[in-house]
Design a protein around this motif. Sequence first.
Motif, short mmCIF file in Angstrom:
data_model
loop_
_atom_site.label_atom_id
_atom_site.label_comp_id
_atom_site.label_asym_id
_atom_site.label_seq_id
_atom_site.Cartn_x
_atom_site.Cartn_y
_atom_site.Cartn_z
N GLY A 151 5.87 70.55 5.02
CA GLY A 151 4.74 70.30 4.19
C GLY A 151 4.08 69.20 4.88
O GLY A 151 2.75 68.86 4.83
N LEU A 152 4.39 68.10 5.24
CA LEU A 152 3.71 67.10 5.90
C LEU A 152 3.02 67.12 6.90
O LEU A 152 1.51 66.90 7.01
CB LEU A 152 4.88 65.93 6.46
N PHE A 153 3.16 68.51 7.94
CA PHE A 153 2.25 68.88 9.18
C PHE A 153 1.73 70.08 8.76
O PHE A 153 0.91 70.69 9.55
CB PHE A 153 3.05 68.87 10.05
N PHE A 201 -0.44 56.16 7.55
CA PHE A 201 -0.51 56.87 8.59
C PHE A 201 -1.01 58.20 8.19
O PHE A 201 -0.80 58.74 7.15
CB PHE A 201 0.78 57.06 9.17
N ALA A 202 -1.93 58.77 9.18
CA ALA A 202 -2.67 60.02 8.92
C ALA A 202 -1.86 61.06 9.45
O ALA A 202 -1.58 61.36 10.64
CB ALA A 202 -4.06 60.18 9.18
N PHE A 203 -1.49 62.22 8.60
CA PHE A 203 -0.91 63.48 9.08
C PHE A 203 -1.76 64.61 8.86
O PHE A 203 -2.78 64.61 8.03
CB PHE A 203 0.37 63.53 8.39
N ARG A 214 -6.01 60.55 -0.80
CA ARG A 214 -4.60 60.73 -0.91
C ARG A 214 -3.98 59.35 -0.86
O ARG A 214 -3.01 59.15 -1.50
CB ARG A 214 -4.27 61.55 0.48
N ALA A 215 -4.42 58.59 0.19
CA ALA A 215 -3.82 56.90 0.15
C ALA A 215 -3.78 56.26 -1.31
O ALA A 215 -2.78 55.74 -1.53
CB ALA A 215 -4.45 56.29 0.97
N ALA A 216 -4.97 56.39 -2.00
CA ALA A 216 -5.10 55.87 -3.24
C ALA A 216 -3.94 56.51 -4.24
O ALA A 216 -3.22 55.80 -5.15
CB ALA A 216 -6.46 55.90 -3.87
N TYR A 236 -0.77 58.90 4.35
CA TYR A 236 0.23 58.47 3.55
C TYR A 236 0.66 56.85 3.79
O TYR A 236 0.37 56.25 4.78
CB TYR A 236 1.62 59.24 3.74
N GLU A 237 1.11 56.14 2.76
CA GLU A 237 1.25 54.74 2.66
C GLU A 237 2.77 54.31 3.22
O GLU A 237 3.77 54.96 2.60
CB GLU A 237 0.92 53.96 1.44
N PHE A 238 2.95 53.67 4.20
CA PHE A 238 4.16 53.44 4.70
C PHE A 238 4.68 52.07 4.48
O PHE A 238 3.92 51.01 4.56
CB PHE A 238 4.45 53.84 6.25
#
Length: 214
Positions: free
Chosen positions: A143-145, A95-97, A156-158, A102-104
């Motif tokens: 911080g997420l937003f 999911f992109a923020f 970031r995903a990696a 980030y991986e969920f």
Amino acid sequence: MVIDSGAPSAPESPLARDLAEKPGQLVESFRQVFNTKMRDTPFSNNSLNVEAVGFRIWENRIVGILLMPWCMNIVVLPAADEDWSQLRIGTKRNFAFPSGIYEFIFNNRPPAGSYFACSLFSSMSEFASQLQATDVARAAIAGLFDEGNRDEDTDRAADISAMRENELASAAEREAALANPPDDARTIVLPANPSRRALISGGLAASSSDPASP
């Protein structure tokens, strides 16, 4: 005296109803898990409670942080037009923020239903109080937003996927240490719990001077 203007009130949207109901449903569900399964395990910090922190609507989904005595997760609930009921538990999705991707991992918890969760802490032993844990959760959701936390030069995903592998390895080491304690239990040193929390919490999680609670 109540004055009836005759104008019908605007109906509440399904998403607004979910925002009002589902975080509380998750809290009640995981309180039951804590009381029936987790309270007496070495993985729970019994000075903490289950709490929903900072839930809001983001791009037609509901996002917030679920704080539990044994972990802290970012949670994403489906949009009104999304059906996640056919997904298998354990399914991974990015999911992109504003702060990055980030991986969920997918899960389902009645009555709240389907959701995706991203682990910030897989152990809560370093928190001394509910207030401290809540403060970190609030900092993390802020911080997420925060676009200022995005690093365009990194994948970031990696990074998060690698952190999750490290977390799982550390969790296995912690479990083994707890299952096979030395003669003097006070000499147990649990492995560190590397986490993506540093990416969005601004270091608040590691900066507190409060003593950790077992």
